[in-house]
Design a protein around this motif. Structure first.
Motif, PDB file in Angstrom:
ATOM      1  N   GLY A  57      37.731  43.334  35.868  1.00  0.00           N
ATOM      2  CA  GLY A  57      38.182  43.390  36.710  1.00  0.00           C
ATOM      3  C   GLY A  57      37.653  43.712  37.013  1.00  0.00           C
ATOM      4  O   GLY A  57      38.213  44.151  38.440  1.00  0.00           O
ATOM      5  N   GLY A  58      36.949  45.206  36.807  1.00  0.00           N
ATOM      6  CA  GLY A  58      36.554  46.396  37.313  1.00  0.00           C
ATOM      7  C   GLY A  58      36.139  46.080  38.146  1.00  0.00           C
ATOM      8  O   GLY A  58      35.544  46.686  39.492  1.00  0.00           O
ATOM      9  N   TRP A  59      35.233  44.842  38.150  1.00  0.00           N
ATOM     10  CA  TRP A  59      33.974  44.300  39.043  1.00  0.00           C
ATOM     11  C   TRP A  59      34.901  43.460  40.239  1.00  0.00           C
ATOM     12  O   TRP A  59      34.520  44.030  41.294  1.00  0.00           O
ATOM     13  CB  TRP A  59      33.008  43.356  38.267  1.00  0.00           C
ATOM     14  CG  TRP A  59      32.166  44.424  37.831  1.00  0.00           C
ATOM     15  CD1 TRP A  59      31.858  44.990  37.553  1.00  0.00           C
ATOM     16  CD2 TRP A  59      31.087  43.563  36.864  1.00  0.00           C
ATOM     17  NE1 TRP A  59      30.991  45.386  37.001  1.00  0.00           N
ATOM     18  CE2 TRP A  59      30.526  44.253  36.356  1.00  0.00           C
ATOM     19  CE3 TRP A  59      31.146  42.572  36.115  1.00  0.00           C
ATOM     20  CZ2 TRP A  59      28.980  44.220  35.181  1.00  0.00           C
ATOM     21  CZ3 TRP A  59      29.827  41.287  35.049  1.00  0.00           C
ATOM     22  CH2 TRP A  59      29.679  42.559  34.485  1.00  0.00           C
ATOM     23  N   MET A  60      35.988  43.007  39.989  1.00  0.00           N
ATOM     24  CA  MET A  60      36.156  42.076  41.068  1.00  0.00           C
ATOM     25  C   MET A  60      37.330  41.987  41.630  1.00  0.00           C
ATOM     26  O   MET A  60      38.139  42.022  42.773  1.00  0.00           O
ATOM     27  CB  MET A  60      37.477  40.457  39.958  1.00  0.00           C
ATOM     28  CG  MET A  60      35.696  39.733  39.522  1.00  0.00           C
ATOM     29  SD  MET A  60      35.673  38.522  38.237  1.00  0.00           S
ATOM     30  CE  MET A  60      34.378  38.009  37.966  1.00  0.00           C
ATOM     31  N   SER A  67      43.165  48.802  36.744  1.00  0.00           N
ATOM     32  CA  SER A  67      43.716  49.076  35.942  1.00  0.00           C
ATOM     33  C   SER A  67      43.522  50.958  35.389  1.00  0.00           C
ATOM     34  O   SER A  67      42.322  50.342  35.841  1.00  0.00           O
ATOM     35  CB  SER A  67      44.451  48.613  34.605  1.00  0.00           C
ATOM     36  OG  SER A  67      43.443  48.814  33.833  1.00  0.00           O
ATOM     37  N   ALA A  68      43.766  51.373  34.728  1.00  0.00           N
ATOM     38  CA  ALA A  68      43.322  52.365  34.147  1.00  0.00           C
ATOM     39  C   ALA A  68      41.986  52.030  32.856  1.00  0.00           C
ATOM     40  O   ALA A  68      40.677  52.317  33.449  1.00  0.00           O
ATOM     41  CB  ALA A  68      43.806  53.618  33.469  1.00  0.00           C
ATOM     42  N   GLN A  69      41.506  50.999  32.488  1.00  0.00           N
ATOM     43  CA  GLN A  69      40.897  49.825  31.487  1.00  0.00           C
ATOM     44  C   GLN A  69      39.952  49.897  32.426  1.00  0.00           C
ATOM     45  O   GLN A  69      38.623  49.504  32.406  1.00  0.00           O
ATOM     46  CB  GLN A  69      41.346  49.724  30.417  1.00  0.00           C
ATOM     47  CG  GLN A  69      42.155  49.968  29.911  1.00  0.00           C
ATOM     48  CD  GLN A  69      44.249  50.236  30.181  1.00  0.00           C
ATOM     49  OE1 GLN A  69      44.680  50.129  31.753  1.00  0.00           O
ATOM     50  NE2 GLN A  69      44.883  51.114  29.260  1.00  0.00           N
ATOM     51  N   GLU A  70      39.889  49.274  33.285  1.00  0.00           N
ATOM     52  CA  GLU A  70      39.176  48.281  34.217  1.00  0.00           C
ATOM     53  C   GLU A  70      38.871  49.648  35.157  1.00  0.00           C
ATOM     54  O   GLU A  70      37.256  49.489  35.169  1.00  0.00           O
ATOM     55  CB  GLU A  70      39.791  47.602  35.983  1.00  0.00           C
ATOM     56  CG  GLU A  70      40.439  46.296  34.873  1.00  0.00           C
ATOM     57  CD  GLU A  70      41.201  45.752  35.189  1.00  0.00           C
ATOM     58  OE1 GLU A  70      41.390  44.365  35.351  1.00  0.00           O
ATOM     59  OE2 GLU A  70      42.558  45.933  36.662  1.00  0.00           O
ATOM     60  N   ASN A  71      38.788  50.331  35.163  1.00  0.00           N
ATOM     61  CA  ASN A  71      38.666  51.870  36.474  1.00  0.00           C
ATOM     62  C   ASN A  71      37.273  52.378  35.335  1.00  0.00           C
ATOM     63  O   ASN A  71      36.254  52.734  35.706  1.00  0.00           O
ATOM     64  CB  ASN A  71      39.523  52.587  37.460  1.00  0.00           C
ATOM     65  CG  ASN A  71      40.281  52.227  38.131  1.00  0.00           C
ATOM     66  OD1 ASN A  71      39.435  52.278  39.065  1.00  0.00           O
ATOM     67  ND2 ASN A  71      41.284  52.476  38.699  1.00  0.00           N
ATOM     68  N   LEU A  74      34.031  49.888  34.950  1.00  0.00           N
ATOM     69  CA  LEU A  74      33.695  50.049  36.165  1.00  0.00           C
ATOM     70  C   LEU A  74      32.916  51.445  36.105  1.00  0.00           C
ATOM     71  O   LEU A  74      31.361  51.091  36.269  1.00  0.00           O
ATOM     72  CB  LEU A  74      34.212  49.619  37.180  1.00  0.00           C
ATOM     73  CG  LEU A  74      33.770  49.981  38.554  1.00  0.00           C
ATOM     74  CD1 LEU A  74      32.575  48.714  39.007  1.00  0.00           C
ATOM     75  CD2 LEU A  74      35.037  50.150  39.991  1.00  0.00           C
ATOM     76  N   GLN A  75      33.531  52.216  35.869  1.00  0.00           N
ATOM     77  CA  GLN A  75      32.557  53.162  35.942  1.00  0.00           C
ATOM     78  C   GLN A  75      31.316  53.481  34.816  1.00  0.00           C
ATOM     79  O   GLN A  75      30.226  54.051  35.321  1.00  0.00           O
ATOM     80  CB  GLN A  75      33.348  54.916  35.393  1.00  0.00           C
ATOM     81  CG  GLN A  75      33.120  56.096  35.458  1.00  0.00           C
ATOM     82  CD  GLN A  75      33.844  57.654  35.656  1.00  0.00           C
ATOM     83  OE1 GLN A  75      35.296  57.243  35.638  1.00  0.00           O
ATOM     84  NE2 GLN A  75      33.237  58.943  35.305  1.00  0.00           N
ATOM     85  N   ARG A  76      31.852  53.587  33.995  1.00  0.00           N
ATOM     86  CA  ARG A  76      30.253  52.941  32.980  1.00  0.00           C
ATOM     87  C   ARG A  76      29.275  52.108  33.354  1.00  0.00           C
ATOM     88  O   ARG A  76      28.163  52.281  32.904  1.00  0.00           O
ATOM     89  CB  ARG A  76      30.937  53.116  31.382  1.00  0.00           C
ATOM     90  CG  ARG A  76      30.291  52.241  30.780  1.00  0.00           C
ATOM     91  CD  ARG A  76      30.895  51.634  28.997  1.00  0.00           C
ATOM     92  NE  ARG A  76      31.818  50.722  29.061  1.00  0.00           N
ATOM     93  CZ  ARG A  76      33.212  50.527  29.205  1.00  0.00           C
ATOM     94  NH1 ARG A  76      33.527  51.524  28.318  1.00  0.00           N
ATOM     95  NH2 ARG A  76      33.455  49.932  28.927  1.00  0.00           N
ATOM     96  N   SER A  77      30.299  50.923  33.773  1.00  0.00           N
ATOM     97  CA  SER A  77      29.172  49.784  34.119  1.00  0.00           C
ATOM     98  C   SER A  77      28.002  50.823  35.642  1.00  0.00           C
ATOM     99  O   SER A  77      26.751  50.330  35.724  1.00  0.00           O
ATOM    100  CB  SER A  77      29.263  48.564  34.772  1.00  0.00           C
ATOM    101  OG  SER A  77      28.825  47.894  35.235  1.00  0.00           O
ATOM    102  N   ASN A  78      28.775  51.659  36.315  1.00  0.00           N
ATOM    103  CA  ASN A  78      28.195  52.015  37.633  1.00  0.00           C
ATOM    104  C   ASN A  78      26.986  53.192  37.048  1.00  0.00           C
ATOM    105  O   ASN A  78      25.963  53.143  37.710  1.00  0.00           O
ATOM    106  CB  ASN A  78      29.100  53.034  38.469  1.00  0.00           C
ATOM    107  CG  ASN A  78      30.482  51.933  38.982  1.00  0.00           C
ATOM    108  OD1 ASN A  78      29.341  50.587  39.266  1.00  0.00           O
ATOM    109  ND2 ASN A  78      30.994  51.948  39.412  1.00  0.00           N
TER     110      ASN A  78
END
Length: 199
Positions: A57-60, A67-71, A74-78
């Motif tokens: 979800g964070g990617w797409m 959501s907060a969890q998706e953000n 995404l931040q961890r993946s970044n």
């Protein structure tokens, strides 16, 4: 000055053979390249979550729909991807678990193999975006697997590295570490000698 990123994935710490190899690599590299920056990410001490719906979800999703969890995912993946992008030299320390890589290393790869960031899709197929980088893969194996059909480490990691554009990949295998007799000493010494030769 170059940036060197070391990825440790052994579940063991002091008794880990792959960690012995990375310690030697770091020592030799710093002696030969004292100005280089070496970063170590230990996936056993700080494991990366496996691919899940929050990361997808964070990617797409557009930012406003996350959501907060998706953000957070995404931040961890970044963060992980930024480390790879900044690295000139990538070192993967990969003990063989059940003929393949540790699941912690697979989870890390799932975070950094990202369309539009480390590779892209084109009309002629995928194209890696991390060209010009060099990679070393340091493995530790209980048996003798190099070149056999039971080796699912090297073919997979070669394909993954090529997929993101890293084609200069050197594998150093420490093999026979659980076979008894003089296999362990011989296998470890051969790997360390190869390391010394490339440094």
């Amino acid at each position: 000055m170059s940036n060197v990123l070391i990825i440790e994935s052994s579940a063991r710490q002091q008794d880990s053979f792959s960690r012995q190899l990375t310690r030697q690599f770091i020592s030799q590299w710093q002696a030969a390249h004292p100005a280089d920056r070496v970063t170590v990410r230990d996936l056993a001490r700080n494991p990366v979550p496996h691919l899940d719906a929050d990361l997808l979800g964070g990617w797409m999703k557009p930012e406003a729909q996350r959501s907060a969890q998706e953000n957070a995912s995404l931040q961890r993946s970044n963060e992980l991807t930024d480390e790879v992008l900044a690295a000139d030299v990538l070192v993967l320390a990969a003990p063989m678990y059940n003929f393949a890589i540790p699941s912690t290393l697979k989870a890390w790869l799932d975070h950094v193999l990202r369309a539009g960031v480390t590779f892209k899709y084109t009309e002629t197929g995928p194209q890696g975006l991390l060209t010009g980088k060099q990679a070393y893969v340091l493995t530790a194996r209980g048996g003798l697997y190099a070149g056999s059909t039971s080796d699912h480490q090297e073919p997979y990691l070669r394909q993954v590295m090529a997929f993101i554009g890293i084609h200069d990949v050197t594998f150093i295998h420490a093999e026979g570490l659980n076979l008894g007799g003089d296999f362990q000493e011989k296998g470890l010494n051969q790997a360390k000698a190869r390391l010394a030769a490339i440094a």
